[in-house]
Each structure stands twice: as structure tokens, then as C-alpha cells.
Motif scaffolding. Sequence first.
Motif, mmCIF file in Angstrom:
data_model
loop_
_atom_site.group_PDB
_atom_site.id
_atom_site.type_symbol
_atom_site.label_atom_id
_atom_site.label_comp_id
_atom_site.label_asym_id
_atom_site.label_seq_id
_atom_site.Cartn_x
_atom_site.Cartn_y
_atom_site.Cartn_z
ATOM 1 N N ARG A 174 74.052 51.389 46.600
ATOM 2 C CA ARG A 174 73.410 52.427 47.407
ATOM 3 C C ARG A 174 72.612 53.382 46.527
ATOM 4 O O ARG A 174 71.530 53.854 46.910
ATOM 5 C CB ARG A 174 74.452 53.199 48.213
ATOM 6 N N PHE A 223 77.674 58.612 55.268
ATOM 7 C CA PHE A 223 76.886 58.523 54.031
ATOM 8 C C PHE A 223 76.975 59.804 53.203
ATOM 9 O O PHE A 223 76.203 59.985 52.259
ATOM 10 C CB PHE A 223 75.430 58.198 54.358
ATOM 11 N N LEU A 273 70.900 45.214 48.581
ATOM 12 C CA LEU A 273 72.253 45.126 49.112
ATOM 13 C C LEU A 273 72.724 43.694 49.286
ATOM 14 O O LEU A 273 73.933 43.441 49.393
ATOM 15 C CB LEU A 273 72.338 45.859 50.464
ATOM 16 N N GLU A 312 66.135 46.818 51.478
ATOM 17 C CA GLU A 312 67.585 46.750 51.758
ATOM 18 C C GLU A 312 68.125 45.367 51.430
ATOM 19 O O GLU A 312 69.145 45.224 50.736
ATOM 20 C CB GLU A 312 67.851 47.059 53.235
ATOM 21 N N SER A 369 70.369 56.629 52.870
ATOM 22 C CA SER A 369 70.542 56.656 51.417
ATOM 23 C C SER A 369 69.599 57.636 50.740
ATOM 24 O O SER A 369 69.950 58.250 49.728
ATOM 25 C CB SER A 369 70.340 55.249 50.834
ATOM 26 N N ARG A 375 68.703 54.034 46.927
ATOM 27 C CA ARG A 375 68.144 55.383 47.058
ATOM 28 C C ARG A 375 66.975 55.568 46.102
ATOM 29 O O ARG A 375 65.909 56.064 46.485
ATOM 30 C CB ARG A 375 69.232 56.424 46.762
ATOM 31 N N ILE A 417 70.232 52.032 56.850
ATOM 32 C CA ILE A 417 70.981 52.289 55.610
ATOM 33 C C ILE A 417 70.071 52.921 54.564
ATOM 34 O O ILE A 417 70.458 53.879 53.877
ATOM 35 C CB ILE A 417 71.616 50.993 55.077
ATOM 36 N N GLY A 419 77.536 49.692 53.790
ATOM 37 C CA GLY A 419 76.400 50.290 53.088
ATOM 38 C C GLY A 419 76.712 51.675 52.564
ATOM 39 O O GLY A 419 76.154 52.109 51.547
ATOM 40 N N ALA A 420 77.623 52.375 53.257
ATOM 41 C CA ALA A 420 78.026 53.710 52.816
ATOM 42 C C ALA A 420 79.127 53.659 51.757
ATOM 43 O O ALA A 420 79.518 54.706 51.230
ATOM 44 C CB ALA A 420 78.508 54.523 54.011
#
Length: 561
Positions: free
Chosen positions: A332, A477, A125, A121, A450, A336, A446, A310-311
Motif C-alpha cells: 500500500r 485505511f 497489489l 493497483e 491510499s 501510494r 484502494i 488492501g488496507a
Amino acid sequence: MSQGILEGRICSTGSNAKQLFRSNRFILVLLLITSSTYAAFYLQYYSRSSPKGDDEAFLGHERIPKQDDDRVNADQKKEDDRVNKAVSEEKKPVIPNDLFGELKRNSTAAGLIVGPFESTEDRILEKRPTGGCDENGEFARVVRGRKFVLVLHELSRTGAPISMMELATELLLCKATVSVVVLNEEGGLMAELVRRKIEVVKDTENVSFKTAVEADVVIPGTAVCASWIEQYRAYFPGSQSENIAWWIMENLRQYYEMSRYVLNRVKVLIFLTEPQSKEWLAWCKEDNIKLDSQEILVAPLSVNDELASGAGISSSSDTSSSSGPEVMLDKRKELRKAVREEMGLKDSDVVVMCLGSINTAKGQLFFLETAAQMMVEKELSSKANITEVVSDSERALQEQTLKILIGSLWSISTDWGYLEAMLRIIYQHPNLSKLVLWTPTTTRVIALFSVADVYVTNSQTEFGETFGRVTIEAMAFGLPVLGTDAGGTKDIVDHNKTGLLHPLGREGNQVLAQNLQFLLENPIARQEMGARGREKVEKMYLKRHMLEKLAGAISRCKTTI
């Protein structure tokens, strides 16, 4: 003398008679044995020489089995029993004595433990917003310069404690003074409270009462704080203790029972939803509990700024273009892909996730039973040798594989007996272990949201999901939600719009299986439901919505504000 001779003759005659009787008896027994043997021989001969069925007519439909047949049948039965026992033992799952030990050793027979993914993360991010005060908002105006005491019933990484910790953070950011009373320090949030520089009152009795009475507003979170409120009011029985705004987050009747005698001894009662509020007020009416002087308000839980960012949702503290919604959506997608690779997932794997503490109320066991049932039915279907003509697109949909991600493993709120029952289900269906993924309890979710495609909140309480926080986060999300048609879940999830609902209990398993199968086979439906759920979160469940409602409750709590 003649008399003696006569007696001797009589004795002699008696003795001869006895010998004759004994001799005749012997002959009689011999004749009986001979007759019986002959009769048995005759019957056996007749039985063997008669046509099939004649012996049944001769003996009144009661067939005498052949001795050879008896021996053969007995031997065959023994062999059949031996084979059946061997087959049974071969099919019977071998369940280890130490199921928890197997899980801790990450035995693949119990499913695979994955995560946490904090480092991934952070790498992808980078810096994310962690909260900020809207200086011009009503919440900031009401709390600025005021003193607050928040009461947390525990420090587990679950909805209520995390929400209370985030409220304390918001108060600090908006220039309020905050102290926290923790009734049960077990759990993993103490270090986080320290990191956020939130003061924790060490004593939960006298010192906490004195700290609370000097505060402008006291906010206990959850009905579990009832005993503390009662002791606090007893310690300060005067009107100066009427500074309590009680944020009740439970739906269950048992929590009402433990707190009903204190409900009319606070200034403000705050509930999460309107239906929950109406339910509690109805219970009070049944018990003749008067709430004439209490303010009754509703303030829902929300998605914090970090998760919203994060979404890919704009938050109140999202001001820089470098972390705007479009940029975060791209990140994101990258997250994923990276985390799914760490998990060993394929593009065709559809991840159905349920987070939260593992216990009876959450219903993970029922969900596993549903998955096992679906798997068995699929295996039976594949063995039926039925040929179908399908298009390439339909075939692609059929190839999607279910994966089940379960958390929060090793949480303080874990029911170990319930977890053991879940592990037994997996061992009883060995192929199920290939589908199950476990993840440890964490506040960094998160990455988990994801990688997921569907979220399950299979709460088995009479009133559905207690808090609904994680359900709201899942919707943020863009995940469609499968949940029970009850309480908090029903209030948040719109059936056939943002998710699919099913009845409580085992009778709902079949409906859950059908709903799950539908979402597995229809990615477009997943996307559409997820998009509508995301829109609902943006309209109702962001931080600014919650703080606006809490501002109204706080302003009513004490006239000095």
C-alpha cells in the motif's frame, strides 16, 4: 361728419396707446434682463472674492458650486467610473457557458481529473482476495442450500447497490441459490453482476413475484423497494409471502414516508444502526403503525475482503502469507507513492478526499466554500506582512498544501445543477482550481484511499450520512474523518478520537474550516485518529460482523430454515 372725425380720433388715440404699451413692455423686459444679469454677475463676483466659508454664511449654508468645479468634477467622475468598471471587469471571473464541457475537456480552470488507477493497483497489489465463505460460520450454516431473492433499487456504484451485490456474492460462495431483481438498471454494476455470475430476473413484476414467492428468503435493500414489496404482497396476499427481511439503509424522513404503510407487512426489519432503528420506530409510533409481529434487528455495513486486504487488515479469506497484513501494508505504501506521482502531488501535499455521489445531501458544495474561505483568509494573512519566529519543524508544518480530491464524477446519482454550482465556486476563486482534483466513479477505490490523508463526509441531511459505507472504508485505511455531527456519521465517527465533527449547514462551515486546519497542521493527530478508526473497524465493521448479524435476521425470517 364731426362724429366720423371723432371716431377716427378715438381709434387713432387707441392705436397710439397700444403702441405705447407695447413699447413700455419691451423696456420693462429689457430692464428685468439687465437687472438679473447684474445680480448674477454680483453674486458670482462676491462668491469668488469672498473668503472660504463666507458664501455658506451668506446663502444660509447652501454653497453654490463653481461652474469650473462642476465641469472638472463631472469629468473626474466619468474617468473614475471608467477606471472602476475596468478594474471590476478585470477582477470579475470569466465563467464559461458550458461548464460541464470545460470539465469534460479537463480544463485546468475547473480542476484536474485524475484516475481511475486500476492498472496501477493490479501491477502493485497483484492478486487480492475477493471473498470467501467461512464454512464453519453461522452464516454458512443458515444459508447453505437455500434459495434467496435480493431486490436492488438501482445499479449505481454507491453504498447500497454495492453492498447488496456483495451479499449476493457471499450467498453464492456459501452454496445458496441467488436471484436478483433490479428495479432501475441504470448505472455501472450490471456488467459486474454478470461477471460474478449472479442471475438477474428480467421482469420486475409478475416473473419477479413468482420467483420471490418460491424463495426461502427475500431481502430488499433500501426503503426505495417499498413499492415492489407492496405489489408483491398484493400479488400473493397469503401467508406464504411473509418471507421478507427488509434491509433499510436510509435515515431520511422522506424515505420513511414512502414506505411506512408496508413496514408491518414484512417478517423482519433490519436497520444499520441502533439510533436509526429507534428513529424509525418512533416515527411508526407517531403514525400509530403497529409492528407487533415484526422482528427488529440491526446489521451494519462492512468493509469487504478486497478492501480489508488492501488496507492491511486480516480478513476471513486471507489465508496465504504472501498476502498477509504486513506484506499488504508495504504494498500500500508503494501504491501510494506511485499514484501520487501520477497525480503530480508532492510530499508536502495533504489530500483531503470526499467520495460518493455529487448532490445536495452529500454537501460537497459547502466543503468547497469552506476551502475557498480558508484560501482567501490565507492570502489575506500572507499580505499582512507579519513576521513570526518559528522553529524548523513548525515551518515544515506550515508548508503543507491542501489538495481536494472529489468523486464520484459522472455517477448516475449526480445532481447536475449542484455540480454546476460547485464549478462556479471554483471559477469565482481561480486559485481554488489548483487545489481541486476530480476522479470518475469507480468500484476500485484502494488507490484513492491510499493517496488520501483525510476523509470528509460532509453530509447535509438532517440525519447525517445515509449508509456510512465509504466512511467505514476510509477508517479502515487509517484516515481521520471530518463529518457532520448527525445520524449515521455520528454513530460511526467518535469526536476527537477517530475524527472531528461539525454542525450541519452553513453554520458548520467555520467549524469545519477550523477542524480541517487543525488536521493540516498536525500530522501526528492525523495518524493517531486514523489508527483509532482502524481499530474500530477491526472490532465492528468487517465482513464477518455483518454476516453474523444477517444470519440472525435470516434465521428468523422463515421457520423452514
